[in-house]
Design a protein around this motif. Structure first.
Motif, short mmCIF file in Angstrom:
data_model
loop_
_atom_site.label_atom_id
_atom_site.label_comp_id
_atom_site.label_asym_id
_atom_site.label_seq_id
_atom_site.Cartn_x
_atom_site.Cartn_y
_atom_site.Cartn_z
N GLU A 27 0.83 -1.21 0.00
CA GLU A 27 0.00 0.00 0.00
C GLU A 27 0.86 1.25 0.00
O GLU A 27 0.56 2.23 -0.70
CB GLU A 27 -0.94 0.02 1.20
N THR A 28 1.95 1.24 0.76
CA THR A 28 2.85 2.39 0.79
C THR A 28 3.44 2.65 -0.59
O THR A 28 3.48 3.79 -1.06
CB THR A 28 3.97 2.17 1.82
N ARG A 41 0.96 4.12 -2.85
CA ARG A 41 0.72 5.53 -2.55
C ARG A 41 1.88 6.41 -3.02
O ARG A 41 1.69 7.59 -3.31
CB ARG A 41 0.48 5.73 -1.05
N SER A 79 -0.27 12.22 -1.70
CA SER A 79 0.34 10.89 -1.85
C SER A 79 1.54 10.74 -0.92
O SER A 79 1.73 9.68 -0.32
CB SER A 79 0.76 10.65 -3.29
N SER A 111 0.12 10.52 2.70
CA SER A 111 -0.59 9.27 2.94
C SER A 111 0.37 8.08 2.91
O SER A 111 0.15 7.09 3.61
CB SER A 111 -1.73 9.08 1.95
N ALA A 112 1.43 8.15 2.11
CA ALA A 112 2.43 7.07 2.10
C ALA A 112 3.15 7.00 3.44
O ALA A 112 3.40 5.90 3.96
CB ALA A 112 3.43 7.29 0.97
N ASP A 168 -9.03 9.51 -0.47
CA ASP A 168 -8.72 8.75 -1.69
C ASP A 168 -9.81 8.95 -2.74
O ASP A 168 -9.52 9.13 -3.93
CB ASP A 168 -8.55 7.26 -1.39
N TYR A 214 -5.19 5.90 -8.18
CA TYR A 214 -6.15 6.34 -7.16
C TYR A 214 -7.39 5.48 -7.13
O TYR A 214 -7.99 5.29 -6.06
CB TYR A 214 -6.51 7.82 -7.35
N LEU A 255 -6.23 2.64 -5.02
CA LEU A 255 -6.18 3.08 -3.62
C LEU A 255 -7.57 3.22 -3.02
O LEU A 255 -7.78 2.91 -1.84
CB LEU A 255 -5.41 4.40 -3.51
#
Length: 185
Positions: free
Chosen positions: A19-20, A23, A71, A74-75, A96, A154, A157
């Motif tokens: 997920e990181t 992002r 981004s 959020s990362a 998101d 996105y 995400l």
């Protein structure tokens, strides 16, 4: 802790890493689209044309900058091990969604402008400009293509954040005046 072991956030560390990275990818792509568009100007014997001459391209630059900043933040938030909580899940889900629609709108409106630059439209007296400003049109097309790749990121995400929100937390319950609990939708 192994790659498949569960961390404190209720997900695997491999999932958190994926997920990181997902992002970070739109951040890099947004910066690329932003830089291509910011450097997009051309002068010739017919005049000069710059991204700032068209409102749609200015919107794309602003939207790309906002998405790149989000981004990054959020990362960082996704990379930190923390326990899941409802407010963080809702924040990721809503932001998101918001940014997915914002960058989609930027890509859509710029696609229309690029199309008109290539084809023109006689009924609204918009002449095609790409025969005179080919370099400008190629850079604009590249920036818009990158923007649609960001839109796909996105969308992914948004799916991840909606899955995390709606699979881990129950639907909110509202209490009526008779003391009967009804699931609020």
């Amino acid at each position: 802790m192994g790659a498949n072991e569960v961390d404190g956030s209720g997900g695997s560390s491999a999932m958190r890493t994926a997920e990181t990275l997902l992002r970070i990818l739109p951040m890099a792509l947004c910066v690329a689209a932003l830089v291509v568009m910011l450097k997009n100007s051309q002068s010739n014997e017919y005049g000069s044309l710059s991204y700032s001459d068209l409102g749609a391209f200015r919107y794309l630059v602003h939207a790309s900058g906002i998405c790149a900043g989000y981004s990054l933040l959020s990362a960082i938030a996704a990379a930190l091990p923390r326990p899941s909580n409802l407010s963080m899940a809702w924040a990721f889900f809503l932001l998101d969604q918001l940014l997915a629609y914002m960058i989609l709108a930027a890509g859509a409106i710029c696609t229309e402008v690029v199309y008109l630059a290539y084809k023109g439209d006689v009924s609204i007296t918009w002449s095609e400009t790409c025969s005179s400003f080919g370099g400008f049109c190629r850079k604009a097309t590249a920036s818009v293509a990158i923007t649609f790749i960001v839109t796909l990121c996105y969308a992914g995400l948004s799916l991840i954040s909606s899955y995390r929100l709606f699979s881990k937390f129950e639907a909110p319950v509202a209490c009526t005046n008779k003391g009967i609990e009804i699931t609020a939708i």
